[in-house]
Design a protein around this motif. Structure first.
Motif, PDB file in Angstrom:
ATOM      1  N   THR A  43      13.998  18.075 -16.521  1.00 47.84           N
ATOM      2  CA  THR A  43      12.672  18.590 -16.838  1.00 47.84           C
ATOM      3  C   THR A  43      12.635  18.932 -18.318  1.00 47.84           C
ATOM      4  OG1 THR A  43      12.428  19.512 -14.619  1.00 47.84           O
ATOM      5  CG2 THR A  43      10.963  20.379 -16.322  1.00 47.84           C
ATOM      6  N   GLN A  44      13.689  19.586 -18.762  1.00 50.97           N
ATOM      7  CA  GLN A  44      13.864  19.907 -20.177  1.00 50.97           C
ATOM      8  C   GLN A  44      15.330  20.207 -20.434  1.00 50.97           C
ATOM      9  OE1 GLN A  44      11.817  23.682 -21.166  1.00 50.97           O
ATOM     10  NE2 GLN A  44      11.683  24.022 -18.965  1.00 50.97           N
ATOM     11  N   SER A  45      15.758  20.043 -21.654  1.00 50.31           N
ATOM     12  CA  SER A  45      17.130  20.390 -22.013  1.00 50.31           C
ATOM     13  C   SER A  45      17.233  21.907 -22.158  1.00 50.31           C
ATOM     14  CB  SER A  45      17.538  19.694 -23.313  1.00 50.31           C
ATOM     15  OG  SER A  45      16.659  20.053 -24.362  1.00 50.31           O
ATOM     16  N   VAL A  46      18.453  22.397 -22.076  1.00 47.72           N
ATOM     17  CA  VAL A  46      18.700  23.843 -22.166  1.00 47.72           C
ATOM     18  C   VAL A  46      19.649  24.088 -23.329  1.00 47.72           C
ATOM     19  CG1 VAL A  46      19.489  25.900 -20.942  1.00 47.72           C
ATOM     20  CG2 VAL A  46      18.364  24.047 -19.678  1.00 47.72           C
ATOM     21  N   PHE A  47      19.094  24.480 -24.457  1.00 49.05           N
ATOM     22  CA  PHE A  47      19.874  24.658 -25.681  1.00 49.05           C
ATOM     23  C   PHE A  47      20.852  25.818 -25.576  1.00 49.05           C
ATOM     24  CE2 PHE A  47      20.388  26.615 -29.910  1.00 49.05           C
ATOM     25  CZ  PHE A  47      20.893  25.537 -30.618  1.00 49.05           C
ATOM     26  N   GLY A  48      20.380  26.948 -25.107  1.00 44.82           N
ATOM     27  CA  GLY A  48      21.171  28.170 -25.063  1.00 44.82           C
ATOM     28  C   GLY A  48      20.266  29.342 -25.354  1.00 44.82           C
ATOM     29  N   ASP A  49      20.826  30.534 -25.291  1.00 45.44           N
ATOM     30  CA  ASP A  49      20.006  31.726 -25.455  1.00 45.44           C
ATOM     31  C   ASP A  49      20.833  32.839 -26.090  1.00 45.44           C
ATOM     32  OD1 ASP A  49      17.591  33.257 -25.061  1.00 45.44           O
ATOM     33  OD2 ASP A  49      18.616  34.301 -23.422  1.00 45.44           O
ATOM     34  N   GLY A  50      20.250  33.502 -27.089  1.00 44.56           N
ATOM     35  CA  GLY A  50      20.930  34.620 -27.725  1.00 44.56           C
ATOM     36  C   GLY A  50      20.876  34.535 -29.234  1.00 44.56           C
ATOM     37  N   PRO A  51      21.389  35.549 -29.908  1.00 38.32           N
ATOM     38  CA  PRO A  51      21.344  35.602 -31.369  1.00 38.32           C
ATOM     39  C   PRO A  51      22.371  34.681 -32.014  1.00 38.32           C
ATOM     40  CG  PRO A  51      22.511  37.505 -30.512  1.00 38.32           C
ATOM     41  CD  PRO A  51      21.965  36.780 -29.323  1.00 38.32           C
ATOM     42  N   ILE A  52      22.053  34.207 -33.200  1.00 38.30           N
ATOM     43  CA  ILE A  52      22.955  33.328 -33.930  1.00 38.30           C
ATOM     44  C   ILE A  52      24.077  34.115 -34.609  1.00 38.30           C
ATOM     45  CG2 ILE A  52      21.599  33.410 -36.067  1.00 38.30           C
ATOM     46  CD1 ILE A  52      22.336  30.517 -36.566  1.00 38.30           C
ATOM     47  N   ASP A  53      23.874  35.421 -34.798  1.00 34.69           N
ATOM     48  CA  ASP A  53      24.845  36.224 -35.548  1.00 34.69           C
ATOM     49  C   ASP A  53      25.727  37.088 -34.649  1.00 34.69           C
ATOM     50  OD1 ASP A  53      22.835  37.880 -34.701  1.00 34.69           O
ATOM     51  OD2 ASP A  53      22.565  38.901 -36.619  1.00 34.69           O
ATOM     52  N   THR A  54      25.978  36.641 -33.424  1.00 37.15           N
ATOM     53  CA  THR A  54      26.827  37.391 -32.517  1.00 37.15           C
ATOM     54  C   THR A  54      28.295  36.992 -32.668  1.00 37.15           C
ATOM     55  OG1 THR A  54      27.229  37.964 -30.183  1.00 37.15           O
ATOM     56  CG2 THR A  54      26.518  35.716 -30.652  1.00 37.15           C
ATOM     57  N   ASP A  55      29.183  37.873 -32.264  1.00 39.57           N
ATOM     58  CA  ASP A  55      30.619  37.581 -32.258  1.00 39.57           C
ATOM     59  C   ASP A  55      31.087  37.097 -30.889  1.00 39.57           C
ATOM     60  OD1 ASP A  55      31.150  38.265 -34.895  1.00 39.57           O
ATOM     61  OD2 ASP A  55      31.436  40.374 -34.421  1.00 39.57           O
ATOM     62  N   LEU A  56      30.202  37.186 -29.896  1.00 45.33           N
ATOM     63  CA  LEU A  56      30.606  36.927 -28.508  1.00 45.33           C
ATOM     64  C   LEU A  56      29.757  35.807 -27.905  1.00 45.33           C
ATOM     65  CD1 LEU A  56      32.312  37.648 -26.041  1.00 45.33           C
ATOM     66  CD2 LEU A  56      30.741  39.558 -25.584  1.00 45.33           C
ATOM     67  N   MET A  57      30.425  34.741 -27.482  1.00 43.46           N
ATOM     68  CA  MET A  57      29.747  33.559 -26.964  1.00 43.46           C
ATOM     69  C   MET A  57      30.277  33.212 -25.580  1.00 43.46           C
ATOM     70  SD  MET A  57      29.512  29.892 -28.912  1.00 43.46           S
ATOM     71  CE  MET A  57      28.505  28.533 -28.321  1.00 43.46           C
ATOM     72  N   PHE A  58      29.374  32.907 -24.664  1.00 42.64           N
ATOM     73  CA  PHE A  58      29.741  32.494 -23.307  1.00 42.64           C
ATOM     74  C   PHE A  58      29.361  31.028 -23.133  1.00 42.64           C
ATOM     75  CE2 PHE A  58      30.115  36.921 -22.849  1.00 42.64           C
ATOM     76  CZ  PHE A  58      30.648  37.260 -21.606  1.00 42.64           C
ATOM     77  N   ILE A  59      30.251  30.242 -22.532  1.00 44.38           N
ATOM     78  CA  ILE A  59      29.989  28.831 -22.300  1.00 44.38           C
ATOM     79  C   ILE A  59      30.185  28.506 -20.822  1.00 44.38           C
ATOM     80  CG2 ILE A  59      30.612  26.457 -22.888  1.00 44.38           C
ATOM     81  CD1 ILE A  59      31.733  27.496 -25.526  1.00 44.38           C
ATOM     82  N   GLY A  60      29.144  27.973 -20.208  1.00 41.78           N
ATOM     83  CA  GLY A  60      29.217  27.552 -18.818  1.00 41.78           C
ATOM     84  C   GLY A  60      29.355  26.039 -18.721  1.00 41.78           C
ATOM     85  N   GLU A  61      29.052  25.523 -17.537  1.00 39.96           N
ATOM     86  CA  GLU A  61      29.256  24.099 -17.273  1.00 39.96           C
ATOM     87  C   GLU A  61      28.026  23.259 -17.628  1.00 39.96           C
ATOM     88  OE1 GLU A  61      31.399  22.660 -13.610  1.00 39.96           O
ATOM     89  OE2 GLU A  61      29.341  22.071 -13.074  1.00 39.96           O
ATOM     90  N   ALA A  62      26.917  23.503 -16.925  1.00 42.01           N
ATOM     91  CA  ALA A  62      25.694  22.723 -17.123  1.00 42.01           C
ATOM     92  C   ALA A  62      24.528  23.479 -16.502  1.00 42.01           C
ATOM     93  CB  ALA A  62      25.834  21.342 -16.479  1.00 42.01           C
ATOM     94  N   PRO A  63      23.308  23.179 -16.904  1.00 44.29           N
ATOM     95  CA  PRO A  63      22.148  23.836 -16.291  1.00 44.29           C
ATOM     96  C   PRO A  63      22.001  23.452 -14.824  1.00 44.29           C
ATOM     97  CG  PRO A  63      21.563  22.731 -18.361  1.00 44.29           C
ATOM     98  CD  PRO A  63      22.932  22.259 -17.992  1.00 44.29           C
ATOM     99  N   GLY A  64      21.446  24.379 -14.038  1.00 45.97           N
ATOM    100  CA  GLY A  64      21.093  24.108 -12.654  1.00 45.97           C
ATOM    101  C   GLY A  64      19.586  23.910 -12.548  1.00 45.97           C
ATOM    102  N   ALA A  65      19.075  23.960 -11.329  1.00 46.67           N
ATOM    103  CA  ALA A  65      17.647  23.711 -11.108  1.00 46.67           C
ATOM    104  C   ALA A  65      16.775  24.750 -11.797  1.00 46.67           C
ATOM    105  CB  ALA A  65      17.363  23.685  -9.611  1.00 46.67           C
ATOM    106  N   ASP A  66      17.139  26.023 -11.689  1.00 49.08           N
ATOM    107  CA  ASP A  66      16.343  27.083 -12.310  1.00 49.08           C
ATOM    108  C   ASP A  66      16.364  26.966 -13.827  1.00 49.08           C
ATOM    109  OD1 ASP A  66      15.463  28.619  -9.964  1.00 49.08           O
ATOM    110  OD2 ASP A  66      17.580  29.074  -9.712  1.00 49.08           O
ATOM    111  N   GLU A  67      17.521  26.651 -14.355  1.00 47.92           N
ATOM    112  CA  GLU A  67      17.663  26.510 -15.805  1.00 47.92           C
ATOM    113  C   GLU A  67      16.873  25.305 -16.316  1.00 47.92           C
ATOM    114  OE1 GLU A  67      20.602  29.084 -14.192  1.00 47.92           O
ATOM    115  OE2 GLU A  67      20.231  26.983 -13.679  1.00 47.92           O
ATOM    116  N   ASP A  68      16.916  24.216 -15.557  1.00 41.93           N
ATOM    117  CA  ASP A  68      16.171  23.012 -15.907  1.00 41.93           C
ATOM    118  C   ASP A  68      14.668  23.279 -15.919  1.00 41.93           C
ATOM    119  OD1 ASP A  68      15.963  19.995 -16.196  1.00 41.93           O
ATOM    120  OD2 ASP A  68      14.885  20.264 -14.306  1.00 41.93           O
ATOM    121  N   ALA A  69      14.219  24.131 -14.990  1.00 39.60           N
ATOM    122  CA  ALA A  69      12.791  24.446 -14.895  1.00 39.60           C
ATOM    123  C   ALA A  69      12.337  25.391 -16.006  1.00 39.60           C
ATOM    124  CB  ALA A  69      12.479  25.060 -13.534  1.00 39.60           C
ATOM    125  N   GLN A  70      13.198  26.366 -16.340  1.00 40.13           N
ATOM    126  CA  GLN A  70      12.802  27.398 -17.300  1.00 40.13           C
ATOM    127  C   GLN A  70      13.261  27.120 -18.738  1.00 40.13           C
ATOM    128  OE1 GLN A  70      13.358  31.507 -15.974  1.00 40.13           O
ATOM    129  NE2 GLN A  70      13.593  30.797 -13.860  1.00 40.13           N
TER     130      GLN A  70
END
Length: 219
Positions: A43-70
């Motif tokens: 439906t749409q790509s999911v770039f990521g969410d959060g500030p660019i100037d953070t020291d802490l980053m979380f990385i998951g696998e891939a978007p799911g249905a809810d992520e694809d929709a939102q």
């Protein structure tokens, strides 16, 4: 001194502007990406969410249905559980950046193919390069194996600190795995995740005591 001998040194403000410009360009590239067949079913790509100037980053696998929709990462049931874990540990979600190895949803939420991860990897590497996190938390086997180039499973990797390009990396169980294993007993995945997120919080707090000059340089 000859003009050609002069070395241009951009100011902190100029570096901030260049960084944000690069971030905007990267965001648009992910939005319009057609590098692999996943673009045909998203439906749409999911770039990521959060500030660019953070020291802490979380990385998951891939978007799911809810992520694809939102168009945002970790907004479904697994994301809601992650929010509760972060809140319990005293980590505000809006203070971290969270994304996935693959930016488009694989059909039926299957594990991303190697070719798909290869196509998306320049985006992930660019995000990491621009954010310059001090800590990366890999949620589940897929991001941990991809980043660390290992074949070990998440059960063996979780809770261990690794160094990757000068960044501290710690794998944790994926929230979706915790949803399938709801026990809170000692030694359970949920219990181990609670221990892991506390370690992350402690290390993050320690790193945040660095000099103000370091923050200014990052922009």
């Amino acid at each position: 001194m000859r003009h050609e001998d002069l070395i241009y040194a951009p100011s902190i403000e100029e570096r901030k502007v260049k960084r944000l410009q690069a971030w905007e360009t990267l965001t648009e590239a992910v939005k319009e990406c057609q590098k692999c067949p996943l673009c045909n079913s998203r439906t749409q790509s999911v770039f990521g969410d959060g500030p660019i100037d953070t020291d802490l980053m979380f990385i998951g696998e891939a978007p799911g249905a809810d992520e694809d929709a939102q168009g945002k990462p970790f907004v479904g049931k697994a994301g809601q559980l992650l929010n509760r874990i972060l809140e319990a540990a005293g980590i505000a979600r809006e203070s971290i950046f969270i994304t996935n190895v693959v930016k488009c949803r694989p059909p039926n939420n299957r594990v991303p193919a190697v070719e798909e991860m290869m196509r998306c990897d320049p985006y992930l590497q660019s995000q990491i390069s621009l954010i310059q996190p001090k800590i990366i938390v890999c949620l589940g086997s897929t991001p941990a194996r991809w980043l660390l180039k290992t074949t070990e499973g998440i059960t063996n990797l979780r809770g261990r600190w690794f160094e990757w390009k000068g960044i501290k990396v710690v794998p944790m169980f994926h929230p979706s795995y915790l949803l399938r294993n709801p026990s809170n007993k000692t030694g359970s995945p949920k219990h181990l995740t609670w221990l892991d997120i506390q370690k992350v919080k402690e290390e993050w707090e320690r790193m945040r005591t660095r000099s103000p000059e370091g923050d200014a340089e990052r922009g």
